[in-house]
Design an enzyme around this catalytic site. Structure first.
Site, PDB file in Angstrom:
ATOM      1  N   SER A  39     -20.815  -2.310  21.032  1.00  0.00           N
ATOM      2  CA  SER A  39     -20.901  -2.012  22.459  1.00  0.00           C
ATOM      3  C   SER A  39     -20.035  -2.950  23.289  1.00  0.00           C
ATOM      4  O   SER A  39     -19.981  -4.155  23.044  1.00  0.00           O
ATOM      5  CB  SER A  39     -22.358  -2.134  22.918  1.00  0.00           C
ATOM      6  OG  SER A  39     -22.458  -1.949  24.302  1.00  0.00           O
ATOM      7  N   LYS A  63     -20.377   1.484  25.388  1.00  0.00           N
ATOM      8  CA  LYS A  63     -20.595   0.300  26.210  1.00  0.00           C
ATOM      9  C   LYS A  63     -21.932   0.457  26.923  1.00  0.00           C
ATOM     10  O   LYS A  63     -22.469   1.562  27.048  1.00  0.00           O
ATOM     11  CB  LYS A  63     -19.457   0.119  27.208  1.00  0.00           C
ATOM     12  CG  LYS A  63     -19.358   1.171  28.292  1.00  0.00           C
ATOM     13  CD  LYS A  63     -18.101   0.979  29.136  1.00  0.00           C
ATOM     14  CE  LYS A  63     -18.065  -0.386  29.791  1.00  0.00           C
ATOM     15  NZ  LYS A  63     -16.875  -0.577  30.655  1.00  0.00           N
ATOM     16  N   ASN A  87     -16.010 -13.381  27.659  1.00  0.00           N
ATOM     17  CA  ASN A  87     -16.006 -12.307  28.650  1.00  0.00           C
ATOM     18  C   ASN A  87     -17.224 -12.441  29.554  1.00  0.00           C
ATOM     19  O   ASN A  87     -18.302 -12.856  29.134  1.00  0.00           O
ATOM     20  CB  ASN A  87     -15.960 -10.938  27.978  1.00  0.00           C
ATOM     21  CG  ASN A  87     -17.334 -10.344  27.754  1.00  0.00           C
ATOM     22  OD1 ASN A  87     -17.917  -9.734  28.660  1.00  0.00           O
ATOM     23  ND2 ASN A  87     -17.878 -10.533  26.551  1.00  0.00           N
ATOM     24  N   ALA A  88     -17.000 -12.081  30.812  1.00  0.00           N
ATOM     25  CA  ALA A  88     -18.078 -12.030  31.790  1.00  0.00           C
ATOM     26  C   ALA A  88     -17.887 -10.746  32.608  1.00  0.00           C
ATOM     27  O   ALA A  88     -17.838 -10.766  33.837  1.00  0.00           O
ATOM     28  CB  ALA A  88     -18.055 -13.257  32.691  1.00  0.00           C
ATOM     29  N   ILE A  89     -17.746  -9.628  31.867  1.00  0.00           N
ATOM     30  CA  ILE A  89     -17.497  -8.333  32.516  1.00  0.00           C
ATOM     31  C   ILE A  89     -18.643  -7.970  33.449  1.00  0.00           C
ATOM     32  O   ILE A  89     -18.444  -7.369  34.501  1.00  0.00           O
ATOM     33  CB  ILE A  89     -17.304  -7.220  31.457  1.00  0.00           C
ATOM     34  CG1 ILE A  89     -16.132  -7.579  30.528  1.00  0.00           C
ATOM     35  CG2 ILE A  89     -17.070  -5.875  32.129  1.00  0.00           C
ATOM     36  CD1 ILE A  89     -14.804  -7.730  31.214  1.00  0.00           C
ATOM     37  N   ASN A 145     -30.033  -3.454  24.801  1.00  0.00           N
ATOM     38  CA  ASN A 145     -29.469  -4.772  25.066  1.00  0.00           C
ATOM     39  C   ASN A 145     -30.482  -5.575  25.877  1.00  0.00           C
ATOM     40  O   ASN A 145     -30.692  -5.297  27.050  1.00  0.00           O
ATOM     41  CB  ASN A 145     -28.153  -4.627  25.846  1.00  0.00           C
ATOM     42  CG  ASN A 145     -27.530  -5.969  26.187  1.00  0.00           C
ATOM     43  OD1 ASN A 145     -28.026  -7.016  25.796  1.00  0.00           O
ATOM     44  ND2 ASN A 145     -26.437  -5.929  26.935  1.00  0.00           N
ATOM     45  N   CYS A 148     -29.752  -9.571  29.093  1.00  0.00           N
ATOM     46  CA  CYS A 148     -29.260  -9.485  30.463  1.00  0.00           C
ATOM     47  C   CYS A 148     -30.329  -9.982  31.421  1.00  0.00           C
ATOM     48  O   CYS A 148     -31.517  -9.982  31.091  1.00  0.00           O
ATOM     49  CB  CYS A 148     -28.822  -8.065  30.802  1.00  0.00           C
ATOM     50  SG  CYS A 148     -30.023  -6.798  30.446  1.00  0.00           S
ATOM     51  N   GLY A 261     -20.607  -9.795  14.776  1.00  0.00           N
ATOM     52  CA  GLY A 261     -20.136 -11.119  15.122  1.00  0.00           C
ATOM     53  C   GLY A 261     -18.928 -11.569  14.332  1.00  0.00           C
ATOM     54  O   GLY A 261     -19.056 -11.990  13.190  1.00  0.00           O
ATOM     55  N   GLY A 283     -16.318  -5.494  16.892  1.00  0.00           N
ATOM     56  CA  GLY A 283     -16.154  -5.673  18.328  1.00  0.00           C
ATOM     57  C   GLY A 283     -14.796  -6.192  18.740  1.00  0.00           C
ATOM     58  O   GLY A 283     -13.852  -5.441  18.937  1.00  0.00           O
TER      59      GLY A 283
END
Length: 321
Positions: A39, A63, A87-89, A145, A148, A261, A283
Protein backbone atom coordinates in the site's frame (compact mmCIF):
# COMPACT_ATOMS: atom_id res chain seq x y z
CA UNK A 1 -13.59 -8.86 -19.05
CA UNK A 2 -10.21 -10.28 -18.09
CA UNK A 3 -7.13 -8.84 -19.77
CA UNK A 4 -4.89 -11.62 -21.06
CA UNK A 5 -1.47 -12.01 -19.52
CA UNK A 6 1.32 -10.79 -21.77
CA UNK A 7 3.92 -13.23 -20.50
CA UNK A 8 7.58 -12.34 -20.13
CA UNK A 9 10.68 -14.06 -21.37
CA UNK A 10 11.16 -17.36 -23.16
CA UNK A 11 11.85 -20.76 -21.64
CA UNK A 12 15.08 -22.49 -22.53
CA UNK A 13 14.92 -24.74 -25.59
CA UNK A 14 14.57 -28.45 -25.06
CA UNK A 15 12.33 -30.32 -22.66
CA UNK A 16 10.06 -27.89 -20.86
CA UNK A 17 10.14 -28.19 -17.10
CA UNK A 18 6.82 -28.10 -15.29
CA UNK A 19 6.37 -24.84 -13.41
CA UNK A 20 6.24 -25.14 -9.62
CA UNK A 21 3.04 -24.30 -7.79
CA UNK A 22 3.27 -20.74 -6.49
CA UNK A 23 -0.24 -20.39 -5.08
CA UNK A 24 -0.79 -19.62 -1.40
CA UNK A 25 -3.82 -18.96 0.76
CA UNK A 26 -4.13 -15.90 2.98
CA UNK A 27 -7.19 -15.27 5.14
CA UNK A 28 -9.30 -17.46 2.89
CA UNK A 29 -8.02 -15.64 -0.21
CA UNK A 30 -6.24 -17.84 -2.76
CA UNK A 31 -3.38 -15.99 -4.46
CA UNK A 32 -1.77 -17.29 -7.66
CA UNK A 33 1.61 -16.41 -6.10
CA UNK A 34 2.75 -14.81 -2.83
CA UNK A 35 3.83 -11.45 -4.29
CA UNK A 36 1.63 -8.44 -3.59
CA UNK A 37 2.10 -4.72 -4.05
CA UNK A 38 2.47 -2.73 -0.82
CA UNK A 39 0.00 0.00 0.00
CA UNK A 40 1.12 3.51 -0.85
CA UNK A 41 3.75 2.43 -3.36
CA UNK A 42 1.58 1.16 -6.22
CA UNK A 43 -1.10 3.85 -6.43
CA UNK A 44 -4.45 2.36 -7.34
CA UNK A 45 -2.84 -0.15 -9.72
CA UNK A 46 -3.48 1.73 -12.95
CA UNK A 47 -0.34 3.82 -12.46
CA UNK A 48 1.84 0.71 -12.92
CA UNK A 49 -0.18 -1.05 -15.62
CA UNK A 50 2.18 0.19 -18.35
CA UNK A 51 5.13 -1.51 -16.63
CA UNK A 52 3.58 -4.55 -14.93
CA UNK A 53 1.07 -7.11 -16.16
CA UNK A 54 -1.28 -6.90 -13.20
CA UNK A 55 -2.63 -10.36 -14.03
CA UNK A 56 0.64 -11.86 -12.85
CA UNK A 57 0.53 -10.44 -9.33
CA UNK A 58 -0.73 -12.36 -6.36
CA UNK A 59 -2.70 -9.28 -5.33
CA UNK A 60 -2.85 -5.54 -5.79
CA UNK A 61 -3.02 -3.70 -2.47
CA UNK A 62 -4.26 -0.17 -3.01
CA UNK A 63 -2.97 2.97 -1.38
CA UNK A 64 -4.78 3.82 1.85
CA UNK A 65 -8.44 4.78 1.48
CA UNK A 66 -10.52 6.83 3.90
CA UNK A 67 -14.23 7.53 3.96
CA UNK A 68 -13.70 10.97 2.45
CA UNK A 69 -10.97 12.47 0.22
CA UNK A 70 -7.78 13.55 1.95
CA UNK A 71 -5.19 16.06 0.70
CA UNK A 72 -2.27 14.77 2.73
CA UNK A 73 0.65 16.75 4.11
CA UNK A 74 2.28 19.83 2.55
CA UNK A 75 5.58 19.36 0.62
CA UNK A 76 8.38 18.55 0.85
CA UNK A 77 7.08 15.16 1.91
CA UNK A 78 9.55 12.62 0.54
CA UNK A 79 13.34 12.29 0.56
CA UNK A 80 16.02 9.68 -0.04
CA UNK A 81 18.04 8.28 2.83
CA UNK A 82 20.90 5.81 3.07
CA UNK A 83 19.48 2.52 1.73
CA UNK A 84 15.93 3.80 1.78
CA UNK A 85 13.56 6.73 1.82
CA UNK A 86 11.45 8.81 4.16
CA UNK A 87 7.89 9.75 3.30
CA UNK A 88 5.32 11.93 4.98
CA UNK A 89 2.66 11.86 2.25
CA UNK A 90 -0.07 12.00 4.88
CA UNK A 91 -2.31 9.29 3.39
CA UNK A 92 -3.53 11.44 0.50
CA UNK A 93 -6.34 9.65 -1.35
CA UNK A 94 -9.50 10.16 -3.39
CA UNK A 95 -11.87 8.76 -0.76
CA UNK A 96 -14.04 5.66 -0.77
CA UNK A 97 -16.82 6.76 -3.10
CA UNK A 98 -14.49 8.19 -5.75
CA UNK A 99 -12.40 5.03 -5.61
CA UNK A 100 -15.45 2.87 -6.29
CA UNK A 101 -16.56 5.02 -9.23
CA UNK A 102 -13.24 6.04 -10.77
CA UNK A 103 -10.54 3.52 -9.80
CA UNK A 104 -12.09 0.13 -9.07
CA UNK A 105 -13.56 -0.44 -12.59
CA UNK A 106 -10.02 -0.50 -14.02
CA UNK A 107 -8.79 -3.04 -11.50
CA UNK A 108 -11.78 -5.29 -12.08
CA UNK A 109 -10.58 -5.88 -15.66
CA UNK A 110 -7.69 -7.95 -14.36
CA UNK A 111 -7.50 -11.49 -13.05
CA UNK A 112 -5.85 -10.55 -9.79
CA UNK A 113 -7.05 -10.21 -6.22
CA UNK A 114 -7.88 -6.68 -5.04
CA UNK A 115 -7.17 -5.85 -1.41
CA UNK A 116 -8.06 -2.39 -0.13
CA UNK A 117 -5.94 -0.70 2.49
CA UNK A 118 -8.24 1.36 4.73
CA UNK A 119 -7.77 3.82 7.58
CA UNK A 120 -9.59 6.41 9.64
CA UNK A 121 -9.01 9.13 12.19
CA UNK A 122 -11.50 7.57 14.58
CA UNK A 123 -13.00 4.16 15.20
CA UNK A 124 -16.24 5.43 13.70
CA UNK A 125 -14.47 6.33 10.44
CA UNK A 126 -12.77 2.94 10.26
CA UNK A 127 -16.18 1.31 10.61
CA UNK A 128 -17.71 3.64 8.04
CA UNK A 129 -15.16 2.89 5.34
CA UNK A 130 -15.28 -0.85 6.08
CA UNK A 131 -19.06 -0.82 5.71
CA UNK A 132 -18.87 1.13 2.44
CA UNK A 133 -16.60 -1.47 0.84
CA UNK A 134 -18.37 -4.50 2.29
CA UNK A 135 -21.15 -4.37 -0.29
CA UNK A 136 -18.87 -3.71 -3.30
CA UNK A 137 -18.17 -6.52 -5.78
CA UNK A 138 -14.64 -7.48 -6.72
CA UNK A 139 -12.91 -6.81 -3.41
CA UNK A 140 -11.07 -9.78 -1.89
CA UNK A 141 -10.28 -8.29 1.50
CA UNK A 142 -9.44 -5.26 3.63
CA UNK A 143 -6.01 -4.41 5.02
CA UNK A 144 -6.49 -2.17 8.05
CA UNK A 145 -3.80 0.45 8.56
CA UNK A 146 -3.71 1.10 12.30
CA UNK A 147 -0.60 3.28 12.14
CA UNK A 148 -2.31 6.64 11.85
CA UNK A 149 -3.26 9.37 14.35
CA UNK A 150 -6.40 8.92 16.40
CA UNK A 151 -7.76 12.45 16.59
CA UNK A 152 -10.21 11.68 19.39
CA UNK A 153 -7.39 10.33 21.58
CA UNK A 154 -5.08 13.32 21.31
CA UNK A 155 -2.96 12.09 18.41
CA UNK A 156 -2.09 8.64 19.80
CA UNK A 157 -1.43 6.08 17.09
CA UNK A 158 -3.94 3.25 17.12
CA UNK A 159 -1.21 0.79 16.32
CA UNK A 160 0.99 1.56 19.33
CA UNK A 161 -1.70 1.41 22.02
CA UNK A 162 -2.89 -2.11 22.88
CA UNK A 163 -6.36 -1.01 23.99
CA UNK A 164 -6.99 1.10 20.90
CA UNK A 165 -5.60 -1.61 18.64
CA UNK A 166 -8.09 -4.08 20.07
CA UNK A 167 -11.00 -1.64 19.88
CA UNK A 168 -10.46 -0.57 16.28
CA UNK A 169 -9.75 -4.05 14.91
CA UNK A 170 -12.74 -5.55 16.73
CA UNK A 171 -14.95 -2.78 15.39
CA UNK A 172 -13.80 -3.34 11.79
CA UNK A 173 -14.14 -7.12 12.14
CA UNK A 174 -17.75 -6.65 13.30
CA UNK A 175 -18.49 -4.20 10.47
CA UNK A 176 -17.62 -6.41 7.50
CA UNK A 177 -17.84 -9.97 6.25
CA UNK A 178 -14.70 -9.50 4.13
CA UNK A 179 -11.38 -10.99 5.26
CA UNK A 180 -9.58 -8.52 7.53
CA UNK A 181 -5.79 -8.13 7.55
CA UNK A 182 -4.29 -5.95 10.30
CA UNK A 183 -1.24 -3.97 9.16
CA UNK A 184 0.96 -3.63 12.23
CA UNK A 185 3.28 -0.81 13.27
CA UNK A 186 6.94 -1.61 14.06
CA UNK A 187 7.12 1.39 16.40
CA UNK A 188 6.32 -0.75 19.44
CA UNK A 189 8.28 -2.54 22.15
CA UNK A 190 6.95 -6.04 21.43
CA UNK A 191 5.41 -6.84 18.04
CA UNK A 192 4.04 -10.15 19.30
CA UNK A 193 1.70 -8.36 21.70
CA UNK A 194 0.02 -6.57 18.81
CA UNK A 195 -0.03 -9.63 16.56
CA UNK A 196 -1.85 -11.53 19.31
CA UNK A 197 -4.30 -8.66 19.79
CA UNK A 198 -5.07 -8.74 16.07
CA UNK A 199 -5.68 -12.48 16.23
CA UNK A 200 -7.87 -12.16 19.34
CA UNK A 201 -9.84 -9.35 17.65
CA UNK A 202 -10.90 -11.72 14.89
CA UNK A 203 -8.50 -10.63 12.16
CA UNK A 204 -7.84 -13.24 9.50
CA UNK A 205 -4.18 -12.28 8.97
CA UNK A 206 -1.57 -9.69 9.86
CA UNK A 207 0.83 -7.79 7.60
CA UNK A 208 4.04 -6.27 8.90
CA UNK A 209 5.88 -4.09 9.08
CA UNK A 210 4.66 -0.61 8.33
CA UNK A 211 7.31 2.12 8.18
CA UNK A 212 9.63 3.05 11.04
CA UNK A 213 9.46 6.65 12.27
CA UNK A 214 12.50 8.66 11.21
CA UNK A 215 13.68 12.11 10.21
CA UNK A 216 16.31 13.92 8.15
CA UNK A 217 17.96 17.32 8.64
CA UNK A 218 19.30 19.74 6.01
CA UNK A 219 22.53 21.03 7.57
CA UNK A 220 22.63 24.03 5.20
CA UNK A 221 19.27 25.40 6.26
CA UNK A 222 19.39 23.72 9.69
CA UNK A 223 15.81 22.65 9.14
CA UNK A 224 14.10 19.28 8.83
CA UNK A 225 14.04 18.02 5.24
CA UNK A 226 10.37 17.03 5.52
CA UNK A 227 7.74 19.68 6.18
CA UNK A 228 6.13 17.23 8.59
CA UNK A 229 9.52 16.93 10.40
CA UNK A 230 9.22 13.15 10.77
CA UNK A 231 8.26 10.52 8.23
CA UNK A 232 8.12 6.82 7.59
CA UNK A 233 11.39 5.05 6.80
CA UNK A 234 11.20 2.26 4.21
CA UNK A 235 13.52 0.40 1.86
CA UNK A 236 16.46 -2.00 2.34
CA UNK A 237 17.55 -0.25 5.56
CA UNK A 238 14.56 -1.68 7.45
CA UNK A 239 14.67 -5.26 6.12
CA UNK A 240 16.55 -6.82 9.06
CA UNK A 241 14.05 -5.26 11.49
CA UNK A 242 11.09 -6.38 9.39
CA UNK A 243 12.43 -9.90 9.01
CA UNK A 244 12.96 -10.24 12.75
CA UNK A 245 9.46 -8.99 13.55
CA UNK A 246 7.84 -11.28 10.96
CA UNK A 247 9.68 -14.26 12.44
CA UNK A 248 8.51 -13.30 15.93
CA UNK A 249 4.90 -12.78 14.80
CA UNK A 250 4.82 -16.13 13.00
CA UNK A 251 5.79 -17.88 16.22
CA UNK A 252 3.21 -15.93 18.25
CA UNK A 253 0.01 -16.39 16.23
CA UNK A 254 -1.79 -19.05 14.21
CA UNK A 255 -3.19 -16.69 11.57
CA UNK A 256 -1.14 -16.05 8.39
CA UNK A 257 1.57 -13.39 8.39
CA UNK A 258 2.40 -11.23 5.36
CA UNK A 259 5.97 -9.91 5.29
CA UNK A 260 6.77 -6.33 4.32
CA UNK A 261 9.93 -4.24 4.56
CA UNK A 262 12.87 -3.68 2.25
CA UNK A 263 12.05 -6.48 -0.18
CA UNK A 264 13.94 -5.56 -3.36
CA UNK A 265 14.76 -8.96 -4.88
CA UNK A 266 13.54 -12.54 -4.99
CA UNK A 267 16.23 -13.47 -2.47
CA UNK A 268 14.76 -10.93 -0.04
CA UNK A 269 11.27 -12.35 -0.54
CA UNK A 270 12.49 -15.92 0.00
CA UNK A 271 14.07 -14.90 3.31
CA UNK A 272 10.64 -13.78 4.55
CA UNK A 273 8.98 -16.96 3.29
CA UNK A 274 11.56 -19.12 5.05
CA UNK A 275 10.93 -17.11 8.22
CA UNK A 276 7.27 -18.09 7.97
CA UNK A 277 5.55 -15.37 5.98
CA UNK A 278 2.82 -16.83 3.75
CA UNK A 279 3.15 -13.92 1.32
CA UNK A 280 5.13 -10.71 0.86
CA UNK A 281 4.45 -7.16 -0.19
CA UNK A 282 6.82 -5.15 -2.39
CA UNK A 283 6.94 -1.42 -1.68
CA UNK A 284 9.88 0.95 -2.12
CA UNK A 285 11.39 -1.33 -4.77
CA UNK A 286 8.59 -0.24 -7.12
CA UNK A 287 10.03 3.29 -7.18
CA UNK A 288 13.49 2.04 -8.13
CA UNK A 289 12.32 -0.65 -10.55
CA UNK A 290 8.68 -0.43 -11.72
CA UNK A 291 8.73 -4.11 -12.72
CA UNK A 292 10.19 -5.28 -9.39
CA UNK A 293 7.13 -7.35 -8.52
CA UNK A 294 7.39 -9.39 -11.73
CA UNK A 295 11.14 -9.82 -11.35
CA UNK A 296 10.58 -11.15 -7.83
CA UNK A 297 7.89 -13.60 -8.95
CA UNK A 298 10.18 -14.94 -11.67
CA UNK A 299 13.11 -15.10 -9.26
CA UNK A 300 11.11 -17.14 -6.75
CA UNK A 301 10.07 -19.54 -9.50
CA UNK A 302 13.69 -19.88 -10.58
CA UNK A 303 14.78 -20.62 -7.01
CA UNK A 304 12.18 -23.38 -6.69
CA UNK A 305 13.19 -24.90 -10.03
CA UNK A 306 16.88 -24.78 -9.19
CA UNK A 307 16.23 -26.57 -5.90
CA UNK A 308 13.77 -29.11 -7.37
CA UNK A 309 10.92 -27.80 -5.22
CA UNK A 310 7.50 -28.33 -6.76
CA UNK A 311 5.40 -26.25 -4.37
CA UNK A 312 6.23 -22.92 -2.74
CA UNK A 313 4.43 -23.99 0.43
CA UNK A 314 7.28 -26.47 0.98
CA UNK A 315 9.66 -23.61 1.88
CA UNK A 316 7.31 -21.46 3.98
CA UNK A 317 8.42 -21.50 7.61
CA UNK A 318 11.35 -23.82 6.90
CA UNK A 319 13.97 -21.65 8.55
CA UNK A 320 16.54 -23.93 10.20
CA UNK A 321 17.30 -22.81 13.76
Amino acid sequence: MVTKAKGKGQRAKGKEKQSPNLSVEIAGITLKNPVMSASGTFGYGEEYAAYVDLNRLGAVVTKGLSARPRKGNPPPRICETASGMLNAIGLENVGAEAFIKEKLPFLRKYDTKIILNIFGNSIEEYVEVAEIFSSVDGIAGLEVNISCPNVKEGGINFGTDPRLTSEVLTAVRNATSLPVIAKLSPNVTDITTFAKIAEDSGCNAVSLINTLVGMAVDIKTRRPVLANITGGLSGPAIKPVALRMVWQAVKAVKIPVIGIGGIMTADDAIEFLLAGAKAVQVGTANFVNPSATIDIIEGIEGYLNNNNISDINQIIGKLQI
